[in-house]
Every structure is written in structure tokens, then in C-alpha cells.
Design a protein around this motif. Structure first.
Motif, mmCIF file in Angstrom:
data_model
loop_
_atom_site.group_PDB
_atom_site.id
_atom_site.type_symbol
_atom_site.label_atom_id
_atom_site.label_comp_id
_atom_site.label_asym_id
_atom_site.label_seq_id
_atom_site.Cartn_x
_atom_site.Cartn_y
_atom_site.Cartn_z
ATOM 1 N N ASP A 87 0.830 -1.211 0.000
ATOM 2 C CA ASP A 87 0.000 0.000 0.000
ATOM 3 C C ASP A 87 0.862 1.257 0.000
ATOM 4 O O ASP A 87 1.998 1.262 0.512
ATOM 5 C CB ASP A 87 -0.917 0.010 1.226
ATOM 6 N N LYS A 88 0.299 2.339 -0.552
ATOM 7 C CA LYS A 88 0.997 3.619 -0.664
ATOM 8 C C LYS A 88 0.087 4.755 -0.192
ATOM 9 O O LYS A 88 -0.368 5.580 -0.986
ATOM 10 C CB LYS A 88 1.440 3.842 -2.111
ATOM 11 N N PRO A 89 -0.210 4.801 1.107
ATOM 12 C CA PRO A 89 -1.113 5.846 1.600
ATOM 13 C C PRO A 89 -0.541 7.242 1.356
ATOM 14 O O PRO A 89 0.655 7.487 1.541
ATOM 15 C CB PRO A 89 -1.221 5.533 3.096
ATOM 16 N N VAL A 90 -1.404 8.161 0.984
ATOM 17 C CA VAL A 90 -0.973 9.505 0.594
ATOM 18 C C VAL A 90 -0.587 10.342 1.802
ATOM 19 O O VAL A 90 0.366 11.127 1.753
ATOM 20 C CB VAL A 90 -2.084 10.205 -0.224
ATOM 21 N N THR A 91 -1.309 10.204 2.905
ATOM 22 C CA THR A 91 -1.098 11.082 4.064
ATOM 23 C C THR A 91 -0.200 10.460 5.133
ATOM 24 O O THR A 91 -0.055 11.021 6.207
ATOM 25 C CB THR A 91 -2.444 11.454 4.703
ATOM 26 N N TYR A 92 0.411 9.341 4.842
ATOM 27 C CA TYR A 92 1.218 8.629 5.837
ATOM 28 C C TYR A 92 2.530 9.373 6.091
ATOM 29 O O TYR A 92 3.100 9.981 5.180
ATOM 30 C CB TYR A 92 1.519 7.221 5.340
ATOM 31 N N ARG A 93 3.048 9.306 7.330
ATOM 32 C CA ARG A 93 4.330 9.889 7.659
ATOM 33 C C ARG A 93 5.411 8.821 7.499
ATOM 34 O O ARG A 93 5.713 8.078 8.421
ATOM 35 C CB ARG A 93 4.323 10.441 9.085
ATOM 36 N N TYR A 94 5.996 8.781 6.321
ATOM 37 C CA TYR A 94 6.992 7.759 6.013
ATOM 38 C C TYR A 94 8.318 8.088 6.703
ATOM 39 O O TYR A 94 8.726 9.242 6.764
ATOM 40 C CB TYR A 94 7.217 7.675 4.501
ATOM 41 N N SER A 95 8.991 7.051 7.192
ATOM 42 C CA SER A 95 10.293 7.260 7.814
ATOM 43 C C SER A 95 11.071 5.950 7.839
ATOM 44 O O SER A 95 10.484 4.862 7.778
ATOM 45 C CB SER A 95 10.142 7.781 9.248
ATOM 46 N N ILE A 96 12.386 6.075 7.926
ATOM 47 C CA ILE A 96 13.250 4.896 8.069
ATOM 48 C C ILE A 96 12.916 4.143 9.349
ATOM 49 O O ILE A 96 12.870 2.908 9.374
ATOM 50 C CB ILE A 96 14.730 5.322 8.071
ATOM 51 N N GLU A 97 12.676 4.883 10.422
ATOM 52 C CA GLU A 97 12.362 4.238 11.692
ATOM 53 C C GLU A 97 11.083 3.416 11.594
ATOM 54 O O GLU A 97 10.984 2.320 12.155
ATOM 55 C CB GLU A 97 12.244 5.289 12.789
ATOM 56 N N ASP A 98 10.084 3.942 10.874
ATOM 57 C CA ASP A 98 8.837 3.201 10.713
ATOM 58 C C ASP A 98 9.054 1.950 9.868
ATOM 59 O O ASP A 98 8.485 0.888 10.170
ATOM 60 C CB ASP A 98 7.773 4.096 10.073
#
Length: 305
Positions: A87-98
Motif C-alpha cells: 500500500d501507498k497511503p498519501v497522508t502517511y508519515r513515512y520514515s526509516i524508523e517506521d
């Protein structure tokens, strides 16, 4: 050529369908992470080996190594959130830690006590975060060894392409949504050495993975990992310098963004550095010269054992 590589070549060429992107997708399974579907693949027998892909591609990057590795190890990989078939949610806060949380939860959920890591590009930062957690004693499993492929292990010598800089800029959203196949292909081809550039089918596959499920619309969110590398530089470089497990860097030295200069920095800052340099090979050694990468990795694992 030795027997293992010969067997692997026969396995890879036994049928075209399993060696296609469609076959790769059909051979996978999905699981849920934070309410989002994550694509994964598992095959082989032996010690668990986790493959961590790079930006902006997906686990498909490993497909040419897959038939070789799965003859030797129990191999696991996934498309990180925002990549490939996940999935590629638009409003997600993407991060290396996540993304590290994603891998940690997946490995823990599978009940594995220890794993080997093999990481490329963006995935190298994920591996560094997992190594830092291992050193802090916060992982529920052990990391037995780590092998890196062309990643920005040291942000001070990372040399991003212009389009990557633009994606990070205030214009990133427009650049991301307006990215054309032609612009993507011109920039992507610059990452490869001149001996084994991607062919038309390769570019079709990369473009399909990038645009799958509106992937263009989030590239400017994903690429903020470059700022994370700067902010977490001490933590992630410290993870390399304090590592107790064996490490190897396999470096395509013709890579314009994290090639020869990254290998030199690894030798400067890591005690007893283990570096395999592949001449005339670019940013994707596992696609450009999979046999050489497999041989270098197998030799590393024999030494570890």
C-alpha cells in the motif's frame, strides 16, 4: 563456473513465468501493518536471510539473486510501505524508523530467533537502524551478519541526482505527480554502469512498480529519508562502528551517487573493513552482475560460518 552457480542458472531459466514481474507478484503473500497491506515473499531452506530493497523500487530488485540465494538460505523479503505492491497511503508519515518497525514486527511475528541482513540503498539505512536497536538490546531477535549493497551509509559523501534534490524541494509534490516515463527512465539509467544497462523490459517493470497504486503521488514524501540520514548520522554511523556482527560492503564503484566514495569512507571509518569493489558496475549490482554479487555474498557467509 562452480556447481552452485550452474544450478542456480538452470533454476532461473527453467521457466519464464516465475521470472517475470507478474510471476513475482503471484508468488507473494500480503500481511497487515498499521492497517495497510504489505507484499512479501519467502522461499528456500536454511538460516533466515532478510533482503531489504532500495528507493524507489521494490523487492523485485532481488529477483536475479533469488534463485541462487534460495538454494542456500531461507530467504525473506517484502515491499516496504509506499513501495512496489504494498500500500501507498498519501497522508502517511513515512520514515526509516517506521520501516524498521515494519521489519522488526514481521520478523518477530514469524518467530525467528536470528536473521542475516542483506540491504541495498534505502534499505541500508533501515538495516543501520535495526543494528542500532540490536546494540541497545531492544530487538527480540539477533542480527547474525549484515551485507550492504551501494547505500548512503555516510550521508556526507552521498551525491544525489538533481531529480532527487528537486523531489526534496518545495516543488517536490509537483515533480512527483508530474513525473513522466521518459524523465524517470533518463534519470534511472544514469545509475547503472555501462556494461549491463537495463533493457526495455526492465524499464517497463520498474515503471510499473513505481506507478502501481498511485506511487508517483508519494515520491516526495518517501525521499525525505535523505534528511533523516543527516539527522540520524551519528546513530547510524555509530551502529556500523560499534557492530559486533560481521559486515561486508559490496560496492558497484561506477555508481554516481554512492559508489567509490562511499567505499572509501567505509574503509576510513569502519575498523577492519570488508569491502568488495565491482568495477564498471553501478548502483544496482544485484541487477547488473548477479553472479558476481552472489559469489561475493556466499564467500562472506562461508567466512561468517
Amino acid at each position: 563456473m562452480d556447481e552452485v552457480i550452474a544450478d542456480a542458472r538452470r533454476a532461473a531459466s527453467a521457466g519464464r513465468e516465475p521470472g517475470t514481474l507478474e510471476g513475482w507478484q503471484h508468488g507473494g503473500k500480503w500481511f497487515s501493518y498499521e492497517g495497510h497491506a504489505i507484499f512479501s515473499r519467502m522461499a528456500g531452506q536454511g538460516e533466515p536471510l532478510v533482503l531489504i530493497h532500495g528507493f524507489p523500487t521494490a523487492s523485485w530488485d532481488w529477483n536475479r539473486l533469488w534463485p541462487m540465494l534460495t538454494q542456500q538460505y531461507s530467504v525473506l523479503t517484502l515491499d516496504m510501505l509506499g513501495f512496489g505492491f504494498s500500500d501507498k497511503p498519501v497522508t502517511y508519515r513515512y520514515s526509516i524508523e517506521d520501516q524498521a518497525d515494519l521489519f522488526q514486527g514481521w520478523i518477530e511475528g514469524l518467530g525467528l530467533q536470528s536473521v542475516h541482513l542483506f540491504a541495498h540503498d534505502y534499505g541500508c539505512s533501515v538495516a543501520q537502524e535495526l543494528m542500532a536497536r540490536d546494540q541497545e538490546g531492544s530487538l527480540p531477535f539477533a542480527i547474525t551478519s549484515v551485507c550492504f549493497l551501494n547505500g548512503a551509509l555516510f550521508p556526507e559523501v552521498h551525491n544525489p541526482l538533481l531529480i532527487q534534490k528537486l523531489l526534496r524541494s518545495p516543488l517536490g509534490g509537483l515533480i512527483s505527480r508530474g513525473l513522466t516515463r521518459g524523465a524517470f527512465e533518463r534519470n534511472f539509467r544514469r545509475l547503472f554502469g555501462n556494461q549491463n544497462p537495463p533493457d526495455h523490459q526492465d524499464m517497463d517493470d520498474f515503471w510499473h512498480l513505481l506507478t502501481y497504486n498511485n506511487g508517483r503521488g508519494i515520491l516526495h514524501h518517501l525521499i525525505q529519508f535523505m534528511e533523516e540520514r543527516r539527522c540520524h548520522r551519528n546513530r547510524w554511523v555509530g551502529a556500523l562502528q560499534q557492530a559486533q556482527q560481521p559486515m561486508r560492503l559490496i560496492s558497484g564503484t561506477a555508481d554516481p551517487i554512492s559508489g567509490a566514495s562511499m567505499a572509501r569512507r567505509f574503509r576510513e571509518l569502519v575498523a577492519n573493513p570488508d569491502v568488495v569493489a565491482l568495477r564498471n558496475v553501478g548502483h544496482y549490482p544485484h541487477l547488473e552482475c548477479p553472479w558476481e554479487v552472489f559469489s561475493a555474498y556466499r564467500e562472506f557467509r562461508k567466512r561468517v560460518t
